[in-house]
Design an enzyme around this catalytic site. Structure first.
Site, PDB file in Angstrom:
ATOM      1  N   ARG A  15       0.529  -1.421   0.212  1.00  0.00           N
ATOM      2  CA  ARG A  15       0.199  -0.404   0.058  1.00  0.00           C
ATOM      3  C   ARG A  15       1.018   1.485  -0.423  1.00  0.00           C
ATOM      4  NH1 ARG A  15      -3.481  -1.335   5.074  1.00  0.00           N
ATOM      5  NH2 ARG A  15      -2.200  -2.469   5.531  1.00  0.00           N
ATOM      6  N   LYS A  75       1.647   1.848   7.269  1.00  0.00           N
ATOM      7  CA  LYS A  75       2.752   0.544   8.734  1.00  0.00           C
ATOM      8  C   LYS A  75       3.399   1.141   9.200  1.00  0.00           C
ATOM      9  CE  LYS A  75       1.416  -2.687   8.599  1.00  0.00           C
ATOM     10  NZ  LYS A  75      -0.316  -3.178   9.707  1.00  0.00           N
ATOM     11  N   TYR A  94      -0.052   3.424  10.941  1.00  0.00           N
ATOM     12  CA  TYR A  94      -0.579   2.508  11.579  1.00  0.00           C
ATOM     13  C   TYR A  94       0.023   2.763  12.595  1.00  0.00           C
ATOM     14  CZ  TYR A  94      -5.455   2.107   9.256  1.00  0.00           C
ATOM     15  OH  TYR A  94      -5.917   1.927   8.261  1.00  0.00           O
ATOM     16  N   HIS A  96      -0.120   0.467  16.462  1.00  0.00           N
ATOM     17  CA  HIS A  96       0.199  -0.781  17.141  1.00  0.00           C
ATOM     18  C   HIS A  96       0.745  -0.766  17.821  1.00  0.00           C
ATOM     19  CE1 HIS A  96      -3.918  -1.552  14.615  1.00  0.00           C
ATOM     20  NE2 HIS A  96      -2.926  -1.877  13.755  1.00  0.00           N
ATOM     21  N   GLU A 118      -5.032   4.016  14.071  1.00  0.00           N
ATOM     22  CA  GLU A 118      -6.017   3.437  14.663  1.00  0.00           C
ATOM     23  C   GLU A 118      -6.077   3.733  15.977  1.00  0.00           C
ATOM     24  OE1 GLU A 118      -2.797   2.412  14.411  1.00  0.00           O
ATOM     25  OE2 GLU A 118      -2.105   1.644  16.566  1.00  0.00           O
ATOM     26  N   ASP A 270      -7.548 -10.705  13.572  1.00  0.00           N
ATOM     27  CA  ASP A 270      -7.100 -10.158  14.200  1.00  0.00           C
ATOM     28  C   ASP A 270      -5.999 -10.149  16.084  1.00  0.00           C
ATOM     29  OD1 ASP A 270      -8.584  -9.406  13.970  1.00  0.00           O
ATOM     30  OD2 ASP A 270      -7.602  -6.850  13.771  1.00  0.00           O
TER      31      ASP A 270
HETATM   32  N1  LIG Z   1      -7.981 -10.093   9.501  1.00  0.00           N
HETATM   33  C1  LIG Z   1      -8.418  -8.454   8.911  1.00  0.00           C
HETATM   34  O1  LIG Z   1      -7.782  -7.944   8.019  1.00  0.00           O
HETATM   35  C2  LIG Z   1      -9.234  -7.525   9.469  1.00  0.00           C
HETATM   36  C3  LIG Z   1      -9.263  -6.090   8.923  1.00  0.00           C
HETATM   37  C4  LIG Z   1     -10.300  -6.174   9.337  1.00  0.00           C
HETATM   38  C5  LIG Z   1     -11.199  -5.959  10.602  1.00  0.00           C
HETATM   39  N2  LIG Z   1     -10.964  -6.846  11.473  1.00  0.00           N
HETATM   40  C6  LIG Z   1     -11.669  -7.445  12.605  1.00  0.00           C
HETATM   41  O2  LIG Z   1     -12.132  -7.280  11.853  1.00  0.00           O
HETATM   42  C7  LIG Z   1     -13.111  -7.519  13.289  1.00  0.00           C
HETATM   43  C8  LIG Z   1     -14.448  -7.222  13.530  1.00  0.00           C
HETATM   44  O3  LIG Z   1     -14.416  -5.595  12.967  1.00  0.00           O
HETATM   45  P1  LIG Z   1     -15.685  -4.432  12.806  1.00  0.00           P
HETATM   46  O4  LIG Z   1     -14.965  -3.438  12.170  1.00  0.00           O
HETATM   47  O5  LIG Z   1     -16.303  -4.940  11.861  1.00  0.00           O
HETATM   48  O6  LIG Z   1     -15.723  -3.889  14.109  1.00  0.00           O
HETATM   49  P2  LIG Z   1     -17.392  -3.083  14.830  1.00  0.00           P
HETATM   50  O7  LIG Z   1     -17.699  -3.207  15.901  1.00  0.00           O
HETATM   51  O8  LIG Z   1     -17.946  -2.360  13.555  1.00  0.00           O
HETATM   52  O9  LIG Z   1     -18.489  -4.655  14.813  1.00  0.00           O
HETATM   53  C9  LIG Z   1     -18.138  -5.320  15.028  1.00  0.00           C
HETATM   54  C10 LIG Z   1     -19.585  -6.693  15.783  1.00  0.00           C
HETATM   55  O10 LIG Z   1     -19.553  -7.511  16.743  1.00  0.00           O
HETATM   56  C11 LIG Z   1     -20.741  -7.947  16.999  1.00  0.00           C
HETATM   57  N3  LIG Z   1     -21.005  -8.533  18.292  1.00  0.00           N
HETATM   58  C12 LIG Z   1     -19.902  -8.406  19.225  1.00  0.00           C
HETATM   59  N4  LIG Z   1     -20.445  -9.551  19.900  1.00  0.00           N
HETATM   60  C13 LIG Z   1     -20.766 -10.541  19.552  1.00  0.00           C
HETATM   61  C14 LIG Z   1     -21.231 -12.392  19.731  1.00  0.00           C
HETATM   62  N5  LIG Z   1     -21.094 -12.593  20.885  1.00  0.00           N
HETATM   63  N6  LIG Z   1     -22.054 -12.181  18.991  1.00  0.00           N
HETATM   64  C15 LIG Z   1     -22.698 -11.520  17.157  1.00  0.00           C
HETATM   65  N7  LIG Z   1     -21.933  -9.747  17.097  1.00  0.00           N
HETATM   66  C16 LIG Z   1     -21.367  -9.913  18.141  1.00  0.00           C
HETATM   67  C17 LIG Z   1     -20.812  -6.000  17.365  1.00  0.00           C
HETATM   68  O11 LIG Z   1     -22.513  -5.483  17.988  1.00  0.00           O
HETATM   69  C18 LIG Z   1     -21.180  -5.073  16.734  1.00  0.00           C
HETATM   70  O12 LIG Z   1     -21.851  -5.195  15.607  1.00  0.00           O
HETATM   71  C19 LIG Z   1     -11.871  -7.328  14.663  1.00  0.00           C
HETATM   72  O13 LIG Z   1     -11.432  -7.751  15.487  1.00  0.00           O
HETATM   73  C20 LIG Z   1     -11.497  -6.435  13.392  1.00  0.00           C
HETATM   74  O14 LIG Z   1     -10.043  -5.974  14.323  1.00  0.00           O
HETATM   75  C21 LIG Z   1      -9.914  -7.843  10.554  1.00  0.00           C
END
Ligand SMILES: NC(=O)c1ccc[n+]([C@@H]2O[C@H](COP(=O)([O-])OP(=O)(O)OC[C@H]3O[C@@H](n4cnc5c(N)ncnc54)[C@H](O)[C@@H]3O)[C@@H](O)[C@H]2O)c1
Length: 373
Positions: A15, A75, A94, A96, A118, A270
């Protein structure tokens, strides 16, 4: 202000901190932009496009780090980049820092003012500079899941949208936040049957209205998770408990009882992952199989689509970069408490409490360095 955009040197990071259209805006505001040659190679943008946007293209990073008053990156700086940072310079990227003691120490030693994407917040507490990457990961999760469902990849051989006369796949999205909403949007667009589980009723209300009833929005609990997971061809894990490890919502027993060849994509990996059987994987080796279920658990999903990710990230970061450049960091942060929360390190002090406590180092509140109006 003199703004520098070095190339990213972290392994497998393609990126770019700024795209040419962002450079145009900065130049229009009267700023000077230095770009390292090759900055846009990973996103299909050539040096000439940065030149046409008004940037000066330099061969290596040394002059950029030496001259720039504001550095914009993607990064966290690597060790050799940390050594080029200096007091009086602002770094916006970012970071972290909580899990990274060496980087924290490197930034403290450099004297730089480091503002982390972040931890910047909007007045309603949202994380505006994390959201674009959640949008990318959510949309990509369905693409990755569809690919894993192909027979050659260990999947059951189901096409998400089916064909006329043959049923579509069932997709379960656990967590209906930014990732989950974007996953559901793409899965529905591909013709799958989609269920979203969330434990926030207000959030379920919003989703139900926005999908006009075309997506099944159900309260999340043990019983609903088990019921819909056992029907699903593809499960996407997208929960987040702010500041905590993800809860293990899909147990090993449920996974073992799923149809052979089903696929689980744990986007929350993550934060430790929300499936009991998950462990982090990489783009070069993204999947593994447990109990005949294909697992995709890549921790930096947006990295594989750097072009879309860079443009999406820039749309979110540019307004903040302009404020830093136009007003200087102290005034920009003093005028916005949410932006102030981005300040992690200043002149050898840790200004973000969670980072200080993670490393058991002294904490100095950010507002000590500026007065909030
Ligand atoms: N792997 C990757 O490359 C990558 C990239 C971006 C984000 N992420 C991760 O994805 C995850 C979600 O991110 P987001 O931005 O959508 O967060 P967000 O806060 O927008 O959404 C999280 C949702 O989870 C719900 N939730 C909490 N506990 C729950 C449960 N027990 N059952 C059902 N739903 C529940 C919340 O109500 C909320 O609506 C995070 O862990 C984030 O770090 C990973």
């Amino acid at each position: 202000m003199l703004i520098g955009i070095p190339r990213e040197i972290k392994d497998n990071e393609y990126r770019a901190g700024m795209v040419p259209s962002s450079v145009v805006e900065l130049v229009h505001h009267g700023h000077q932009v230095l770009v390292e040659s090759g900055l846009g190679l990973g996103i299909g943008v050539h040096d000439d496009e940065y030149r046409q946007a008004g940037a000066t293209v330099l061969d290596g990073p040394e002059d950029i780090y030496a001259q720039a008053e504001l550095l914009v990156k993607v990064k966290e700086p690597q060790a050799e980049e940390c050594r080029m940072l200096r007091e009086g310079q602002v770094l916006f990227t970012y970071l972290h820092l909580a899990p990274d003691r060496e980087l924290t120490q490197g930034l403290l030693d450099s004297g730089v003012t480091a503002i982390a994407y972040e931890t910047v917040r909007t007045p309603d507490g949202a994380l505006p500079l994390l959201a674009p990457m959640s949008e990318v990961a959510g949309r990509l999760s369905v693409q990755a899941g569809a690919n894993c469902l192909e027979k050659d990849n260990g999947g059951s051989g189901i096409l998400l949208g089916g064909v006329p006369g043959v049923d579509s796949a069932h997709v379960l999205v656990i967590g209906g936040g930014i990732v989950g909403d974007n996953a559901a949007y793409i899965a529905k667009g591909m013709g799958a049957h989609v269920t979203i589980l969330d434990n926030s009723v207000p959030r379920l209300r919003q989703l139900d209205i926005s999908y006009g009833g075309r997506v099944n929005c159900v309260f999340s609990n043990r019983a609903s998770i088990e019921k819909y997971a056992l029907q699903a061809d593809l499960v996407i894990g997208a929960v987040l408990l702010a500041g905590a490890a993800a809860p293990k919502l899909l147990t090993r027993e449920i996974i073992a009882a799923m149809n052979p060849g089903s696929v689980v994509v744990d986007v929350a990996i993550d934060q430790g992952g929300c499936f009991e059987t998950s462990h982090p994987t990489t783009h070069s080796d993204p999947t593994f199989i447990v109990d005949d279920v294909v697992h995709y658990c890549v921790a930096n999903m947006p990295g594989v689509v750097p072009r879309t990710s860079s443009f999406g990230l820039n749309n979110a970061t540019l307004p903040y970069v302009l404020r830093l450049a136009d007003s200087g960091w102290q005034k920009a942060l003093a005028n916005d408490e949410g932006f102030l929360r981005g300040l992690n390190i200043h002149a050898g002090h840790i200004c973000y409490e969670a980072v200080a406590s993670a490393h058991q180092l002294p904490y100095t509140p950010a507002d000590k360095f500026i007065s909030v109006s």
